[in-house]
Design a protein around this motif. Structure first.
Motif, PDB file in Angstrom:
ATOM      1  N   ARG A 410      -1.105  -4.045  -0.387  1.00 17.96           N
ATOM      2  CA  ARG A 410      -0.267  -2.948   0.098  1.00 17.96           C
ATOM      3  C   ARG A 410       1.156  -3.495   0.197  1.00 17.96           C
ATOM      4  NH1 ARG A 410      -3.504   1.290   2.196  1.00 17.96           N
ATOM      5  NH2 ARG A 410      -5.687   0.673   2.436  1.00 17.96           N
ATOM      6  N   ARG A 411       1.948  -3.193  -0.801  1.00 19.15           N
ATOM      7  CA  ARG A 411       3.333  -3.681  -0.836  1.00 19.15           C
ATOM      8  C   ARG A 411       4.272  -2.531  -1.175  1.00 19.15           C
ATOM      9  NH1 ARG A 411       8.396  -5.183  -1.308  1.00 19.15           N
ATOM     10  NH2 ARG A 411       8.841  -7.445  -1.519  1.00 19.15           N
ATOM     11  N   ARG A 412       5.148  -2.197  -0.247  1.00 20.30           N
ATOM     12  CA  ARG A 412       6.150  -1.172  -0.468  1.00 20.30           C
ATOM     13  C   ARG A 412       7.332  -1.808  -1.205  1.00 20.30           C
ATOM     14  NH1 ARG A 412       5.873   4.440   0.708  1.00 20.30           N
ATOM     15  NH2 ARG A 412       4.580   3.809   2.473  1.00 20.30           N
ATOM     16  N   THR A 413       7.608  -1.352  -2.406  1.00 21.79           N
ATOM     17  CA  THR A 413       8.664  -1.968  -3.211  1.00 21.79           C
ATOM     18  C   THR A 413      10.005  -1.323  -2.876  1.00 21.79           C
ATOM     19  OG1 THR A 413       8.068  -0.459  -5.007  1.00 21.79           O
ATOM     20  CG2 THR A 413       7.157  -2.678  -5.095  1.00 21.79           C
ATOM     21  N   THR A 414      10.543  -1.674  -1.735  1.00 23.41           N
ATOM     22  CA  THR A 414      11.829  -1.134  -1.292  1.00 23.41           C
ATOM     23  C   THR A 414      12.931  -1.446  -2.294  1.00 23.41           C
ATOM     24  OG1 THR A 414      12.183  -3.154  -0.008  1.00 23.41           O
ATOM     25  CG2 THR A 414      11.188  -1.292   1.133  1.00 23.41           C
TER      26      THR A 414
END
Length: 1021
Positions: A410-414
């Motif tokens: 779960r990685r939010r690619t800001t």
């Protein structure tokens, strides 16, 4: 920005001072423009084409038996509305649908939802005729309605299928354009919020002329609109933080578990790990992602539109006519950055971005062999050997020391920026016909039309799962095992910001979805007076008869990225290719029979009847067909001129649309606050544990399953080629009173009742959960209601990669039923008040209210039609209920006119609503099973909706408008909307469906923008 705000406040002060001209009496008086509009428009159109909504018989001397609410041009001007949806959304009895206040869930179009029965159960007409729909569901995009040329809008409640064909179960919205417009009218308007955002600019130019001694008329209207976005947060502190509805108020860590730095779902019952803030180690999951600041309360919107119509009398009593419309709209939705949302990924132990501390933890806990049940971990020696091992030796043989970790990422690619969907819609619709008189009493009208809608969705800044998986298999910081596509290794082990622009460019790409629809129509009508009349009636028997043909076609085509399940991170499901169509052949007839008039006890007595027979031919294998019959009976009785009783009973039909027939089954997102398998509950119930495992949850994660991320769970759903038409019985009864002793006053009260059987529906999330988890037993683990739910193979939850996590299962069927009933009350009064300050004064008042007694839904009424099986949503909100539908709401307008100046106050009110009783009861049962402490009290422990989010108090809004007739040819209108800057209620962001519950409130139902100012100038000749 400070200068802008200061100037805005100064402008506001000046605006309010001008608006209060005429004194405080304007604020204390009751007023309205509805009745005045209707009277003026009826007079203006007496010599023009007559459009009677709800009937094919065009006789102005016959009164309607069905209630029709009319919104006139003056009311549209006072509201300074830029889009038809903005007006219809606030009508008592209507329920907000998709519009500019919907961001996450907006498909680039705006719709109307009458009576809460769904935006697919009404018809939107233009001058009594259908126009091309904007989507596969068959709905008309209200963004395309040319408001500058609209004379009035009629809203007919209840079934009208015998008059207009299928879909008119909840009613009809009919936009009536100005006929025989001659002259020029140019309008420019500007709107902005008090906080300096949300600017809306609109300009319209309408030109028309009569020619050939009045035998012909032509008109052209051009329009442009540009609307800017309004973000959550900022100067609206109620929406700055993401608040979980199922948690304590302002608890840290609320938001999405797809976050940054990365979170790893290790599996095997281990606590999820998150990269430490400095990027050197791993910690127990500590920080959710606050996605609110990226979302918007008002979507960006740009529109170019053109509308033209013309008529010409080619011979005595023979006229040809045509109208064409073109609209080019662009709507953008902006939501939080993309990423990897719980999908399984494989990472070499030797990944070059992994720190020693991170590697050591993963070696001891993460799974290195998914083919064997449970997490297969590494010893210290194996980990050390694998830490530098490449997949292949120098001679090309497999390296025995090489190992890989498999976990949910779960990685939010800001770093890629927000997800943006740009929807460009181009709509063209052309109609031409000939009409005239067969005799002095009988007319004909033959017309044909062709319409096309093309909507292109360009999806930007989305992460591609296949590219992420490729980039994680890195041999060094500069090389991947698979070098295809110019692979750039990806760093998911660093702090927020660790993804470089080169990495971002590799893992993200644009995708497209194209949606095309077409509608061809041919219609012929003969209508008029039969020459036969009752011996007791002044009017003759009127009739209409005709035939109609319609052909619908629709396609959805997606590129490979958009149609691959789970490929676009956070896209909410794949967009499969769809291609379908159908044809309709219809014959219809209608009669209005005046029985008696001007007799003792009978000023007027009229009976109506209508019938329509339809034959549907589906463009599918085997060319399936079906037939439907719709009919109506109605009547009016006026014992005296001041008082009239009216009523109607109809059998309406809605045929399945192209989306319902041809959409393949696929996995997307729905809303769900809690999961019965979450927490400790399965550890205390053997039956529950067995069900959770039967649904695909690994045995070793039982007791650690989490609630759906951000209140969103996966659902597998789609169309069904076997669904048939749904039927409805609708009836209304009402009173109309226009007392002679009170000139200028009119009123009506009507009861309506709509019941839909064999409804084409999908069960609500609550229904799907209840079908499995209510009354659990040992046999439940093998029941289809339970095993059709498919869980995340790593976490056991109901969210994750749609390629592996089907979630809930809800395919369309004809098993559902819908019911609604209520009362509409409409009052209007207008009078002269003599001379005030040397000016002729006038006062007008209107009140439009609705009481909704019931709004029920039963997902499986065929099996259980009892009242207890229906879900009641009126006055309640939850993930099962969509938009809020209050039990009672009203709008009341008061207008004081003094010569060239009008001052008008609009008061809108909705009553108190509460969290859905059935869902609260279900949540309480699950919370008790899970061992939550005091779940029903003031400490819900994240197991229940926070007590402060369980009710929304009654709300009022006031809009103040002043209109100045500066000269005969120029007028100026200035408004303050939400005069007292009323803040919306705060209920968190997971208490309802994502489309309508955002920014911790319900922005379509409650004003989230705050005080706004508008000014428009109109020049006419």
């Amino acid at each position: 920005m400070k200068t802008t705000k200061k100037s805005l406040l100064s402008s506001a002060t000046y605006l309010q001072s001008l608006a209060l001209v005429g004194g405080a009496a304007a604020l204390l008086s009751s007023t309205a423009a509805f009745a005045q509009d209707a009277a003026e428009e009826d007079a203006a159109s007496a010599d023009q084409t007559i459009v009677v909504t709800g009937s094919l018989i065009r006789n102005p001397n016959l009164s309607a038996s069905a209630p029709v609410a009319t919104i006139g041009a003056q009311e549209l001007e006072l509201r300074q509305s830029n889009n038809a949806e903005e007006v219809l959304r606030t009508l008592p009895g209507a329920v907000p649908s998709i519009g500019s206040s919907v961001n996450n869930g907006n498909g680039g179009s705006s719709y109307v939802n009458l009576r809460g029965l769904g935006s697919n159960r009404n018809i939107v007409l233009l001058d009594g005729n259908r126009i091309v729909p904007a989507d596969l569901v068959g709905r008309v995009d209200l963004n395309n309605i040319p408001l500058a040329l609209v004379q009035r809008t009629d809203v007919l409640t209840g079934g009208a299928s015998s008059t207009y064909g299928a879909d008119a179960i909840s009613g009809v919205v009919n936009f009536i354009t100005k006929q025989d417009f001659a002259g020029m009218e140019a309008t420019v308007s500007e709107q902005i919020t008090q906080r300096g955002d949300g600017n809306v600019f609109r300009a319209d130019l309408t030109m028309g002329a009569n020619f050939d001694d009045g035998r012909g008329n032509a008109v052209l209207s051009l329009g442009y609109q540009n609307q800017k976005e309004v973000y959550f947060g900022g100067d609206r502190p109620f929406s700055t933080l993401t608040l979980e509805s199922y948690d304590e108020f302002f608890v840290a860590g609320q938001g999405s578990s797809t976050t940054s730095p990365s979170r790893f779902d290790i599996g095997g019952g281990r606590t999820p790990q998150q990269v430490s803030r400095d990027g050197t180690g791993l910690s127990n999951y500590y920080q959710a992602f606050n996605f609110n600041p990226y979302n918007v309360f008002q979507t960006p919107f740009e529109r170019f539109n053109m509308y033209g119509q013309a008529r010409y009398e080619v011979a005595d009593n023979i006229e040809v006519y045509a109208r064409g419309m073109y609209s080019n709209n662009t709507v953008e939705t902006i939501i939080a950055p993309s990423g990897v949302f719980g999908s399984a990924v494989t990472v070499p132990v030797s990944n070059p971005f992994m720190t020693a501390a991170q590697r050591a933890y993963l070696c001891s806990n993460a799974d290195t062999n998914p083919g064997v049940s449970g997490n297969q971990t590494l010893t210290a020696a194996e980990c050390s050997a694998a830490s530098t091992a490449s997949k292949f030796l120098a001679n090309g043989a497999a390296n025995p020391d090489y190992r890989e970790f498999t976990f949910g990422l779960r990685r939010r690619t800001t770093e890629t920026g927000p997800r943006i969907s740009n929807y460009n819609s181009q709509v063209f619709d052309f109609r031409a016909g000939v009409r005239g008189n067969i005799t002095d009493a009988i007319q004909f009208d033959v017309s044909a039309s062709h319409g096309e809608s093309k909507k292109l969705q360009t999806i930007q800044n989305y992460v591609l799962l296949s590219r992420v998986r490729q980039a994680l298999l890195a041999t060094s910081t500069g090389a991947c095992q698979n070098t295809a596509n110019g692979c750039v290794p990806l760093n998911i082990f660093g702090p927020d910001g660790s993804i470089t622009s080169a990495m971002s460019d590799f893992i993200s790409d644009a995708a497209t979805v194209q949606e095309n629809t077409k509608l061809d129509q041919v219609k012929a009508i003969i209508s008029g007076d039969t020459g036969i009349s009752s011996p007791w009636a002044a009017e003759g028997i009127n009739f209409a008869a005709g035939a109609e043909y319609r052909r619908y076609a629709a396609q959805q085509s997606s590129d490979v990225l958009a149609k691959t399940p789970g490929e676009l991170g956070g896209a909410g499901g794949a967009a499969p290719d769809i291609n379908g169509g159908y044809e309709v052949y219809e014959g219809f007839g209608e009669l209005i029979l005046p029985i008696a008039s001007d007799m003792p006890g009978i000023h007027e007595l009229t009976v109506e009847a209508g019938i329509r027979q339809s034959h549907y031919k589906i463009a599918a294998a085997g060319n399936p067909t079906f037939d439907t019959t719709t009919w109506k009976v109605a009547g009016t009785w006026a014992p005296v001129p001041d008082f009239k009783v009216r009523g109607n009973y109809q059998r309406a039909v809605r045929a399945p649309n192209i989306g319902e027939l041809f959409s393949p089954v696929s996995t997307g997102l729905t809303n769900l606050g809690t999961d019965p398998c979450q927490g400790l509950a399965p550890l205390s119930s053997a039956d529950l544990r067995a069900v959770c495992i039967a649904q695909g949850a690994p045995a070793d994660v039982i007791g650690t399953i989490q609630a759906p991320t951000a209140g969103q769970a996966n659902i597998t759903s789609g169309g069904n080629p076997n669904v048939g038409p749904e039927t409805a019985t609708t009836w209304s009864a009402g009173l109309v009173f226009t007392p002679a002793f009170l000139p200028g006053f009119s009123g009506s009260i009507d009861y309506y009742n709509i019941k839909v059987k064999s409804a084409i529906t999908t069960p609500t999330p609550g229904d799907l959960i209840a079908a499995c988890f209510d009354n659990l037993s040992a046999a439940s683990a093998t029941s289809s209601a339970c095993t059709s739910i498919r869980r995340n193979p790593i976490t056991g939850g109901l969210d994750g990669d749609p390629a592996t996590t089907g979630g809930l299962f809800g395919v369309l069927s004809n098993l559902g039923a819908l019911e609604t009933s209520g009362v509409d009350l409409n009052l209007a009064y207008s009078t002269s008040i003599g001379t005030v300050f040397g000016q002729e004064g006038r006062l007008s008042f209107s009140f439009n209210g609705n009481y909704t007694a019931a709004s029920k839904f039963n997902a499986n009424a065929v099996a259980d039609p009892s009242d207890d099986a229906f879900r009641e949503c009126v006055n309640q909100y939850s993930v099962n209920c969509g938009s809020i539908q209050p039990k009672f709401s009203f709008s009341q307008r008061s207008t004081l006119g003094l010569g060239p100046v009008d001052v008008s106050l609009l008061w809108r009110w909705v009553n108190k609503v509460r969290f859905e009783d059935a869902q609260l009861e279900s949540d309480l049962e699950a919370a008790t099973d899970a061992g939550c402490t005091d779940p029903a009290g003031t400490d819900p422990d994240g197991c229940m909706v926070d007590p402060r989010f369980r009710t929304i108090k009654a709300y009022s809004w006031f809009d103040l408008t002043t209109r100045f007739e500066v000269s005969k040819n120029f007028d100026l209108t200035m408004s303050v909307f939400n005069l007292f800057d009323k803040k919306p209620p705060v209920v968190g962001g997971t208490v309802g469906s994502t489309s309508y519950n955002g920014g911790n409130t319900y922005p379509s139902s409650y004003d989230a923008l705050g005080r706004r100012f508008a000014v428009s100038a109109r020049l006419k000749f």
